[in-house]
Design a protein around this motif. Structure first.
Motif, PDB file in Angstrom:
ATOM      1  N   VAL A  34     -33.504 -13.636 -63.730  1.00 47.82           N
ATOM      2  CA  VAL A  34     -34.940 -13.889 -63.744  1.00 47.82           C
ATOM      3  C   VAL A  34     -35.453 -14.156 -62.328  1.00 47.82           C
ATOM      4  O   VAL A  34     -36.485 -13.604 -61.911  1.00 47.82           O
ATOM      5  N   ILE A  35     -34.749 -14.976 -61.589  1.00 48.10           N
ATOM      6  CA  ILE A  35     -35.170 -15.308 -60.227  1.00 48.10           C
ATOM      7  C   ILE A  35     -35.045 -14.088 -59.313  1.00 48.10           C
ATOM      8  O   ILE A  35     -35.964 -13.778 -58.545  1.00 48.10           O
ATOM      9  N   ALA A  36     -33.935 -13.369 -59.408  1.00 50.91           N
ATOM     10  CA  ALA A  36     -33.719 -12.203 -58.545  1.00 50.91           C
ATOM     11  C   ALA A  36     -34.761 -11.114 -58.778  1.00 50.91           C
ATOM     12  O   ALA A  36     -35.147 -10.410 -57.834  1.00 50.91           O
ATOM     13  N   LYS A  37     -35.231 -10.974 -59.999  1.00 54.75           N
ATOM     14  CA  LYS A  37     -36.158  -9.888 -60.335  1.00 54.75           C
ATOM     15  C   LYS A  37     -37.617 -10.337 -60.426  1.00 54.75           C
ATOM     16  O   LYS A  37     -38.495  -9.529 -60.707  1.00 54.75           O
ATOM     17  N   GLY A  38     -37.865 -11.630 -60.208  1.00 51.70           N
ATOM     18  CA  GLY A  38     -39.232 -12.122 -60.199  1.00 51.70           C
ATOM     19  C   GLY A  38     -39.906 -12.143 -61.555  1.00 51.70           C
ATOM     20  O   GLY A  38     -41.126 -11.991 -61.648  1.00 51.70           O
ATOM     21  N   MET A  41     -26.279 -24.772 -75.402  1.00 58.65           N
ATOM     22  CA  MET A  41     -26.554 -23.828 -76.476  1.00 58.65           C
ATOM     23  C   MET A  41     -25.282 -23.396 -77.205  1.00 58.65           C
ATOM     24  O   MET A  41     -25.335 -23.048 -78.382  1.00 58.65           O
ATOM     25  N   ASP A  42     -24.140 -23.417 -76.529  1.00 60.66           N
ATOM     26  CA  ASP A  42     -22.880 -23.103 -77.207  1.00 60.66           C
ATOM     27  C   ASP A  42     -22.601 -24.142 -78.295  1.00 60.66           C
ATOM     28  O   ASP A  42     -22.184 -23.797 -79.402  1.00 60.66           O
ATOM     29  N   LYS A  43     -22.849 -25.413 -77.989  1.00 58.06           N
ATOM     30  CA  LYS A  43     -22.640 -26.471 -78.987  1.00 58.06           C
ATOM     31  C   LYS A  43     -23.648 -26.354 -80.118  1.00 58.06           C
ATOM     32  O   LYS A  43     -23.300 -26.540 -81.286  1.00 58.06           O
ATOM     33  N   ASP A  68     -31.271  -6.879 -75.078  1.00 61.20           N
ATOM     34  CA  ASP A  68     -32.537  -7.308 -74.484  1.00 61.20           C
ATOM     35  C   ASP A  68     -33.132  -8.472 -75.272  1.00 61.20           C
ATOM     36  O   ASP A  68     -33.652  -9.426 -74.688  1.00 61.20           O
ATOM     37  N   VAL A  69     -33.051  -8.411 -76.606  1.00 58.05           N
ATOM     38  CA  VAL A  69     -33.533  -9.508 -77.447  1.00 58.05           C
ATOM     39  C   VAL A  69     -32.770 -10.787 -77.101  1.00 58.05           C
ATOM     40  O   VAL A  69     -33.373 -11.848 -76.894  1.00 58.05           O
ATOM     41  N   VAL A  70     -31.450 -10.675 -77.024  1.00 54.88           N
ATOM     42  CA  VAL A  70     -30.613 -11.832 -76.704  1.00 54.88           C
ATOM     43  C   VAL A  70     -30.993 -12.403 -75.335  1.00 54.88           C
ATOM     44  O   VAL A  70     -31.104 -13.629 -75.171  1.00 54.88           O
ATOM     45  N   PHE A  71     -31.210 -11.536 -74.353  1.00 54.25           N
ATOM     46  CA  PHE A  71     -31.613 -12.006 -73.022  1.00 54.25           C
ATOM     47  C   PHE A  71     -32.895 -12.844 -73.103  1.00 54.25           C
ATOM     48  O   PHE A  71     -32.968 -13.932 -72.528  1.00 54.25           O
ATOM     49  N   TYR A  72     -33.900 -12.316 -73.797  1.00 54.55           N
ATOM     50  CA  TYR A  72     -35.163 -13.063 -73.883  1.00 54.55           C
ATOM     51  C   TYR A  72     -34.993 -14.377 -74.630  1.00 54.55           C
ATOM     52  O   TYR A  72     -35.575 -15.400 -74.249  1.00 54.55           O
ATOM     53  N   ILE A  73     -34.193 -14.374 -75.670  1.00 56.67           N
ATOM     54  CA  ILE A  73     -33.968 -15.613 -76.425  1.00 56.67           C
ATOM     55  C   ILE A  73     -33.226 -16.638 -75.569  1.00 56.67           C
ATOM     56  O   ILE A  73     -33.583 -17.824 -75.536  1.00 56.67           O
ATOM     57  N   LEU A  74     -32.189 -16.170 -74.867  1.00 60.79           N
ATOM     58  CA  LEU A  74     -31.457 -17.089 -73.983  1.00 60.79           C
ATOM     59  C   LEU A  74     -32.359 -17.648 -72.895  1.00 60.79           C
ATOM     60  O   LEU A  74     -32.290 -18.830 -72.563  1.00 60.79           O
ATOM     61  N   ASP A  75     -33.211 -16.801 -72.348  1.00 59.40           N
ATOM     62  CA  ASP A  75     -34.100 -17.266 -71.295  1.00 59.40           C
ATOM     63  C   ASP A  75     -35.128 -18.242 -71.844  1.00 59.40           C
ATOM     64  O   ASP A  75     -35.458 -19.230 -71.195  1.00 59.40           O
ATOM     65  N   THR A  76     -35.609 -17.992 -73.049  1.00 65.01           N
ATOM     66  CA  THR A  76     -36.516 -18.941 -73.688  1.00 65.01           C
ATOM     67  C   THR A  76     -35.807 -20.273 -73.896  1.00 65.01           C
ATOM     68  O   THR A  76     -36.376 -21.341 -73.615  1.00 65.01           O
ATOM     69  N   GLY A  77     -34.555 -20.215 -74.355  1.00 64.33           N
ATOM     70  CA  GLY A  77     -33.773 -21.438 -74.530  1.00 64.33           C
ATOM     71  C   GLY A  77     -33.579 -22.184 -73.222  1.00 64.33           C
ATOM     72  O   GLY A  77     -33.617 -23.419 -73.185  1.00 64.33           O
ATOM     73  N   ASP A 131     -44.536 -19.859 -69.782  1.00 60.32           N
ATOM     74  CA  ASP A 131     -44.249 -18.448 -70.064  1.00 60.32           C
ATOM     75  C   ASP A 131     -43.436 -18.248 -71.344  1.00 60.32           C
ATOM     76  O   ASP A 131     -43.163 -17.114 -71.742  1.00 60.32           O
ATOM     77  N   ILE A 132     -43.069 -19.344 -72.004  1.00 60.52           N
ATOM     78  CA  ILE A 132     -42.249 -19.250 -73.219  1.00 60.52           C
ATOM     79  C   ILE A 132     -42.880 -18.351 -74.286  1.00 60.52           C
ATOM     80  O   ILE A 132     -42.195 -17.492 -74.837  1.00 60.52           O
ATOM     81  N   PRO A 133     -44.175 -18.485 -74.586  1.00 57.51           N
ATOM     82  CA  PRO A 133     -44.747 -17.586 -75.594  1.00 57.51           C
ATOM     83  C   PRO A 133     -44.604 -16.103 -75.215  1.00 57.51           C
ATOM     84  O   PRO A 133     -44.346 -15.267 -76.082  1.00 57.51           O
ATOM     85  N   LYS A 134     -44.746 -15.781 -73.932  1.00 59.09           N
ATOM     86  CA  LYS A 134     -44.576 -14.391 -73.490  1.00 59.09           C
ATOM     87  C   LYS A 134     -43.149 -13.927 -73.742  1.00 59.09           C
ATOM     88  O   LYS A 134     -42.920 -12.809 -74.207  1.00 59.09           O
ATOM     89  N   LYS A 135     -42.197 -14.773 -73.414  1.00 56.64           N
ATOM     90  CA  LYS A 135     -40.794 -14.403 -73.589  1.00 56.64           C
ATOM     91  C   LYS A 135     -40.465 -14.170 -75.066  1.00 56.64           C
ATOM     92  O   LYS A 135     -39.735 -13.244 -75.402  1.00 56.64           O
ATOM     93  N   LEU A 136     -41.011 -15.004 -75.934  1.00 60.61           N
ATOM     94  CA  LEU A 136     -40.785 -14.810 -77.369  1.00 60.61           C
ATOM     95  C   LEU A 136     -41.446 -13.523 -77.859  1.00 60.61           C
ATOM     96  O   LEU A 136     -40.869 -12.800 -78.677  1.00 60.61           O
ATOM     97  N   LEU A 137     -42.612 -13.228 -77.338  1.00 57.13           N
ATOM     98  CA  LEU A 137     -43.269 -11.972 -77.685  1.00 57.13           C
ATOM     99  C   LEU A 137     -42.432 -10.783 -77.206  1.00 57.13           C
ATOM    100  O   LEU A 137     -42.229  -9.811 -77.937  1.00 57.13           O
ATOM    101  N   PHE A 138     -41.910 -10.860 -75.986  1.00 59.19           N
ATOM    102  CA  PHE A 138     -41.085  -9.774 -75.459  1.00 59.19           C
ATOM    103  C   PHE A 138     -39.819  -9.596 -76.295  1.00 59.19           C
ATOM    104  O   PHE A 138     -39.371  -8.470 -76.523  1.00 59.19           O
TER     105      PHE A 138
END
Length: 105
Positions: A9-13, A72-74, A54-63, A20-27
């Motif tokens: 996320v940081i490397a790609k801006g 999140m593993d626990k 891609d879905v997993v990426f957005y969910i992880l980033d939202t988390g 931004d959480i609602p946007k990430k969930l929408l994505f």
């Protein structure tokens, strides 16, 4: 995984704030739709899997943003154990009766 997603996320801006959480969930929802569309079109499994990741990426980033202090593993392990302890087709039991070997006595 949250740390790896944060690096991406940081490397790609990409969006990187709690607001931004609602946007990430929408994505994530959009990517899920793309996975469904790829499956319906009979596209190769690799394409379907890519969309699901891609879905997993957005969910992880939202988390990462919504629950920064959670392991999140626990949480995953606890939720998996909880769901494994539920009855057969919980919430869907009205559809099909449980096979005899799965009925509780």
């Amino acid at each position: 995984m949250k740390a790896e997603i944060e690096k991406l996320v940081i490397a790609k801006g990409f969006y990187n704030k709690p607001e931004d959480i609602p946007k990430k969930l929408l994505f994530a929802f959009i990517e899920l739709g793309e996975a469904s569309d790829a499956w319906k079109k009979g596209l190769p499994q690799e394409k379907i899997a890519e969309e699901l990741i891609d879905v997993v990426f957005y969910i992880l980033d939202t988390g990462r943003l919504a629950c920064p202090d959670m392991d999140m593993d626990k949480v995953f392990a606890k939720k998996l154990a909880k769901n494994l302890g539920r009855p057969y087709q919980y919430g869907e039991g009205h559809r099909n009766p449980a096979p005899e070997e799965n009925k509780k006595q």
